[in-house]
Motif scaffolding. Structure first.
Motif, short mmCIF file in Angstrom:
data_model
loop_
_atom_site.label_atom_id
_atom_site.label_comp_id
_atom_site.label_asym_id
_atom_site.label_seq_id
_atom_site.Cartn_x
_atom_site.Cartn_y
_atom_site.Cartn_z
N SER A 220 6.04 3.50 -16.01
CA SER A 220 6.50 2.15 -16.31
C SER A 220 5.28 1.26 -16.48
O SER A 220 4.31 1.38 -15.74
N SER A 221 5.35 0.40 -17.46
CA SER A 221 4.26 -0.55 -17.69
C SER A 221 4.86 -1.84 -18.23
O SER A 221 6.01 -1.89 -18.62
N MET A 222 4.03 -2.86 -18.25
CA MET A 222 4.46 -4.16 -18.75
C MET A 222 3.76 -4.47 -20.06
O MET A 222 2.59 -4.13 -20.24
N ILE A 223 4.48 -5.10 -20.95
CA ILE A 223 3.89 -5.71 -22.13
C ILE A 223 4.08 -7.20 -21.94
O ILE A 223 5.22 -7.69 -21.93
N TYR A 224 2.98 -7.90 -21.72
CA TYR A 224 3.07 -9.34 -21.48
C TYR A 224 2.98 -10.09 -22.79
O TYR A 224 2.13 -9.80 -23.63
N LEU A 225 3.84 -11.04 -22.96
CA LEU A 225 3.91 -11.83 -24.18
C LEU A 225 2.57 -12.49 -24.47
O LEU A 225 2.11 -12.50 -25.61
N GLY A 226 1.94 -13.03 -23.46
CA GLY A 226 0.65 -13.71 -23.64
C GLY A 226 -0.43 -12.79 -24.14
O GLY A 226 -1.39 -13.23 -24.77
N ASP A 227 -0.32 -11.49 -23.88
CA ASP A 227 -1.31 -10.52 -24.36
C ASP A 227 -1.13 -10.21 -25.84
O ASP A 227 -2.04 -9.72 -26.49
N GLY B 281 16.41 -7.59 -13.20
CA GLY B 281 15.78 -8.65 -13.97
C GLY B 281 16.12 -10.08 -13.64
O GLY B 281 15.71 -10.96 -14.37
N TYR B 282 16.83 -10.38 -12.59
CA TYR B 282 17.23 -11.76 -12.36
C TYR B 282 16.05 -12.68 -12.05
O TYR B 282 15.99 -13.80 -12.51
N ASP B 283 15.14 -12.20 -11.23
CA ASP B 283 13.98 -13.01 -10.83
C ASP B 283 12.91 -12.91 -11.90
O ASP B 283 12.06 -12.03 -11.89
N GLY B 284 12.96 -13.85 -12.85
CA GLY B 284 12.20 -13.75 -14.09
C GLY B 284 10.71 -13.86 -14.01
O GLY B 284 10.02 -13.62 -15.00
N LYS B 285 10.16 -14.22 -12.85
CA LYS B 285 8.70 -14.33 -12.73
C LYS B 285 8.10 -13.12 -12.02
O LYS B 285 6.89 -13.05 -11.86
N ASN B 286 8.92 -12.18 -11.57
CA ASN B 286 8.42 -11.00 -10.88
C ASN B 286 8.24 -9.85 -11.86
O ASN B 286 9.10 -9.62 -12.71
N SER B 287 7.12 -9.14 -11.71
CA SER B 287 6.86 -8.01 -12.60
C SER B 287 6.31 -6.82 -11.83
O SER B 287 5.55 -6.02 -12.36
N GLY C 107 0.81 -1.21 0.00
CA GLY C 107 0.00 0.00 0.00
C GLY C 107 0.84 1.26 0.00
O GLY C 107 0.60 2.18 -0.78
N MET C 108 1.83 1.31 0.87
CA MET C 108 2.66 2.51 0.99
C MET C 108 3.53 2.74 -0.25
O MET C 108 3.81 3.88 -0.60
N THR C 109 3.97 1.66 -0.89
CA THR C 109 4.83 1.80 -2.08
C THR C 109 4.01 1.84 -3.38
O THR C 109 4.56 2.00 -4.45
N LYS C 110 2.69 1.69 -3.24
CA LYS C 110 1.78 1.68 -4.39
C LYS C 110 2.20 0.60 -5.40
O LYS C 110 2.26 0.83 -6.60
N MET C 111 2.47 -0.58 -4.86
CA MET C 111 2.93 -1.69 -5.69
C MET C 111 1.89 -2.09 -6.72
O MET C 111 0.71 -2.16 -6.44
N THR C 112 2.36 -2.32 -7.94
CA THR C 112 1.56 -2.91 -8.99
C THR C 112 2.35 -4.10 -9.55
O THR C 112 3.55 -4.20 -9.36
N GLY C 113 1.68 -4.96 -10.25
CA GLY C 113 2.34 -6.12 -10.84
C GLY C 113 2.32 -7.32 -9.92
O GLY C 113 1.58 -7.36 -8.94
#
Length: 187
Positions: free
Chosen positions: A146-153, A99-105, A62-68
């Motif tokens: 910053s945003s993500m482009i997901y391959l599956g999309d 980028g090491y932890d490849g499943k985190n976005s 909440g405090m960091t306004k985490m998304t992803g």
């Protein structure tokens, strides 16, 4: 150097930035500021291994306004290099991306910076998080997005490998089973 068996970050053997590297950043940052008529030059940093402060993002959503998404534990050095605080003190780095932890976005704000995990496409990723992070920094540094482009999309990707052909120096064949998501939804 003594490496202890029980480590803070869960046993990571990864190194971190060293004082000489932080000093280089500090001195270079000052030189750019001087060259830019006393104005700091907005910047971003990219690393493979995240500083352990990235833990703060998902521990304080909440405090960091985490998304992803956070789908695996953070891999970081057991030592705090001081890079996050050094960047905060200089005030020119607007974001740090790793980028090491490849499943985190996930991304979140901490110390006036955006900390962002960049997932991978390939080994270490999964269908839900495989993609790329897009970062936009305004010229004056006042705004960062910053945003993500997901391959599956984008499309359904299928890879077929003929092991016999590949063993003889042939290619792996990649084809798209569907159109881009924006094309699919036009009907």
């Amino acid at each position: 150097m003594l490496l202890l068996k029980k480590k803070l970050s869960g046993g990571s053997k990864f190194d971190c930035l060293h004082y000489s590297q932080l000093l280089w950043y500090w001195d270079t940052s000052l030189a750019f500021e001087e060259y830019n008529n006393g104005n700091k030059v907005p910047a971003m940093m990219y690393f493979q291994i995240a500083p352990w402060q990235f833990n703060y993002v998902f521990q304080n959503k909440g405090m960091t306004k985490m998304t992803g998404m956070k789908k695996e534990d953070l891999t970081s050095s057991e030592r705090d290099s001081g890079v996050v605080w050094t960047c905060f003190e200089r005030g020119d780095v607007k974001g740090i991306f790793c980028g090491y932890d490849g499943k985190n976005s996930y991304t979140g704000s901490y110390l006036d910076m955006l900390l962002g995990a960049c997932p991978t496409i390939g080994a270490g990723s999964d269908e839900e998080t495989a993609g790329a992070r897009v970062v936009t920094l305004s010229r004056n540094g006042a705004k960062m997005e910053s945003s993500m482009i997901y391959l599956g999309d984008l499309f359904d990707l299928q890879i077929s490998v003929d092991k016999t052909v590949f063993a003889q120096g042939g290619d792996i064949k990649v084809h798209y089973a569907g159109l881009a998501a924006s094309e699919k939804n036009k009907d």
